[in-house]
Design a protein around this motif. Sequence first.
Motif, mmCIF file in Angstrom:
data_model
loop_
_atom_site.group_PDB
_atom_site.id
_atom_site.type_symbol
_atom_site.label_atom_id
_atom_site.label_comp_id
_atom_site.label_asym_id
_atom_site.label_seq_id
_atom_site.Cartn_x
_atom_site.Cartn_y
_atom_site.Cartn_z
ATOM 1 N N ASP A 157 1.011 -1.142 -0.132
ATOM 2 C CA ASP A 157 0.043 0.069 0.045
ATOM 3 C C ASP A 157 0.951 1.138 -0.102
ATOM 4 O O ASP A 157 1.516 1.392 0.975
ATOM 5 C CB ASP A 157 -0.942 -0.136 1.388
ATOM 6 N N PRO A 158 0.798 1.817 -1.139
ATOM 7 C CA PRO A 158 1.998 3.220 -1.255
ATOM 8 C C PRO A 158 1.817 3.986 -0.078
ATOM 9 O O PRO A 158 2.788 4.690 0.472
ATOM 10 C CB PRO A 158 1.696 3.657 -2.551
ATOM 11 N N ALA A 159 0.635 4.404 0.446
ATOM 12 C CA ALA A 159 0.402 5.226 1.466
ATOM 13 C C ALA A 159 1.102 4.873 2.899
ATOM 14 O O ALA A 159 1.541 5.651 3.589
ATOM 15 C CB ALA A 159 -1.044 5.273 1.772
ATOM 16 N N ARG A 160 1.565 3.425 2.887
ATOM 17 C CA ARG A 160 2.215 3.030 3.946
ATOM 18 C C ARG A 160 3.697 2.663 3.661
ATOM 19 O O ARG A 160 4.498 2.946 4.399
ATOM 20 C CB ARG A 160 1.760 1.799 4.602
ATOM 21 N N SER A 161 3.932 2.187 2.417
ATOM 22 C CA SER A 161 5.136 1.629 2.061
ATOM 23 C C SER A 161 6.149 2.738 1.592
ATOM 24 O O SER A 161 7.194 2.640 1.883
ATOM 25 C CB SER A 161 5.243 0.602 0.903
ATOM 26 N N THR A 201 4.791 2.837 -10.659
ATOM 27 C CA THR A 201 4.694 3.488 -9.712
ATOM 28 C C THR A 201 4.164 4.860 -10.055
ATOM 29 O O THR A 201 3.905 5.316 -11.319
ATOM 30 C CB THR A 201 6.123 3.747 -8.779
ATOM 31 N N ARG A 202 3.518 5.563 -8.982
ATOM 32 C CA ARG A 202 3.275 7.157 -9.042
ATOM 33 C C ARG A 202 3.920 7.845 -8.083
ATOM 34 O O ARG A 202 3.976 7.449 -7.037
ATOM 35 C CB ARG A 202 1.668 7.224 -9.134
ATOM 36 N N SER A 203 4.258 8.965 -8.617
ATOM 37 C CA SER A 203 4.790 9.835 -7.554
ATOM 38 C C SER A 203 3.787 10.267 -6.767
ATOM 39 O O SER A 203 2.629 10.309 -6.833
ATOM 40 C CB SER A 203 5.434 11.180 -8.338
ATOM 41 N N GLY A 204 4.100 10.439 -5.353
ATOM 42 C CA GLY A 204 3.298 10.772 -4.227
ATOM 43 C C GLY A 204 3.681 10.231 -2.926
ATOM 44 O O GLY A 204 4.662 9.654 -2.914
ATOM 45 N N HIS A 205 3.004 10.532 -1.995
ATOM 46 C CA HIS A 205 3.384 9.974 -0.622
ATOM 47 C C HIS A 205 4.637 10.401 -0.132
ATOM 48 O O HIS A 205 5.349 9.590 0.713
ATOM 49 C CB HIS A 205 3.082 8.508 -0.244
ATOM 50 N N GLY A 206 5.175 11.660 -0.527
ATOM 51 C CA GLY A 206 6.610 11.952 -0.381
ATOM 52 C C GLY A 206 7.783 11.643 -1.099
ATOM 53 O O GLY A 206 8.805 11.844 -0.989
ATOM 54 N N ALA A 207 7.194 10.825 -2.138
ATOM 55 C CA ALA A 207 8.447 10.391 -3.321
ATOM 56 C C ALA A 207 8.124 10.858 -4.637
ATOM 57 O O ALA A 207 6.874 10.981 -5.254
ATOM 58 C CB ALA A 207 8.003 8.796 -3.238
ATOM 59 N N TYR A 239 11.258 -8.924 -22.651
ATOM 60 C CA TYR A 239 10.556 -8.077 -21.402
ATOM 61 C C TYR A 239 11.224 -6.619 -21.688
ATOM 62 O O TYR A 239 12.051 -6.182 -22.235
ATOM 63 C CB TYR A 239 11.185 -8.653 -20.061
ATOM 64 N N VAL A 240 10.237 -5.922 -21.132
ATOM 65 C CA VAL A 240 10.424 -4.406 -20.932
ATOM 66 C C VAL A 240 10.779 -4.244 -19.380
ATOM 67 O O VAL A 240 9.498 -4.501 -18.499
ATOM 68 C CB VAL A 240 9.468 -3.445 -21.159
ATOM 69 N N THR A 241 11.678 -4.111 -19.176
ATOM 70 C CA THR A 241 11.846 -3.706 -17.501
ATOM 71 C C THR A 241 11.828 -2.434 -17.281
ATOM 72 O O THR A 241 12.705 -1.561 -17.726
ATOM 73 C CB THR A 241 13.349 -4.220 -16.941
ATOM 74 N N GLU A 242 10.909 -1.866 -16.064
ATOM 75 C CA GLU A 242 10.353 -0.539 -16.129
ATOM 76 C C GLU A 242 11.222 -0.337 -14.576
ATOM 77 O O GLU A 242 11.121 -1.089 -13.620
ATOM 78 C CB GLU A 242 9.055 -0.194 -15.905
ATOM 79 N N LEU A 243 12.002 0.575 -14.542
ATOM 80 C CA LEU A 243 12.828 1.034 -13.316
ATOM 81 C C LEU A 243 12.290 2.456 -12.995
ATOM 82 O O LEU A 243 12.239 3.521 -13.556
ATOM 83 C CB LEU A 243 14.476 1.023 -13.572
ATOM 84 N N SER A 244 11.858 2.483 -11.743
ATOM 85 C CA SER A 244 11.368 3.864 -11.170
ATOM 86 C C SER A 244 12.429 4.032 -9.573
ATOM 87 O O SER A 244 12.524 3.227 -8.840
ATOM 88 C CB SER A 244 10.019 3.723 -10.738
ATOM 89 N N VAL A 245 12.897 5.258 -9.553
ATOM 90 C CA VAL A 245 14.030 5.416 -8.286
ATOM 91 C C VAL A 245 13.576 6.744 -7.864
ATOM 92 O O VAL A 245 13.280 7.907 -8.634
ATOM 93 C CB VAL A 245 15.304 5.542 -8.778
ATOM 94 N N ALA A 246 13.309 6.763 -6.558
ATOM 95 C CA ALA A 246 13.028 7.982 -5.621
ATOM 96 C C ALA A 246 14.147 8.176 -4.589
ATOM 97 O O ALA A 246 14.767 7.099 -4.262
ATOM 98 C CB ALA A 246 11.528 8.094 -5.336
#
Length: 245
Positions: free
Chosen positions: A116-120, A169-175, A234-241
């Motif tokens: 849950d992104p609001a917690r994780s 992922t989506r930006s939000g919750h401080g990231a 495969y398409v490997t999607e990487l998201s970094v905050a």
Amino acid sequence: MTTGSRARSFSSAAARYAENRPSYPPALFEALQDVAGFPLRGARAADVGAGTGIATAALHARGAVVLAVEPGEGMAAELRRRRPDVPVVRGDGNRLPLATASLDLLTYAQSWHWTDPARSVPEALRVLRPGGALAVWSNDPDTSLPWIAAQEARIEERFGPGWYINARTRSGHGAVFTRRRVTWSRWVPLDTHLAKLSTHSLFLVGTEGATAFLAEERERLAALFPDGRIEERYVTELSVAHRPQ
């Protein structure tokens, strides 16, 4: 079938998962270092939702000082069996059993969607040092390859849309996430491809018609690939905050 039930289903197929799921290409880890802004070698890292340790092993091989965090008993046991040199703790991304500001890098390979992104997200920012990086990635089927697009369409027609839960992922919750994409492929025997397909949660939770579907896929793909080898792309999607300095 609840998301929690699907998440717990992997323990029943831990050995099959470890044998048949793909790893990740070297270009992914090069992109990770570039976006994170520090080398993997020597980085204090935790791989969350580590499963049987596919990403954990890749991070360890690149010199990261890595700890695996895994909620499932069967997956954790398989990880310990295969990677006795890597410490494993039980836990999940919504409540990490890790000290505040203790890590340079926190990774979620094929596992962010179970949180849950609001917690994780707040938990990730808590355990990272200032400037530390949260990295999320997944191997998604590359539907620009016609046979993969056709298989995806058959699965959705039989079982409905959304069968493949990915780690977008989506930006939000401080990231705020920076994104990269890597396309790669592997050639595998037909049996390996079908075994890999069978380790997705849809096929592990007793979905009606799943066993028959896999048998039908064997016949279709054997005709399409008479030499018995298949290119999985495969398409490997990487998201970094980053945690703010």
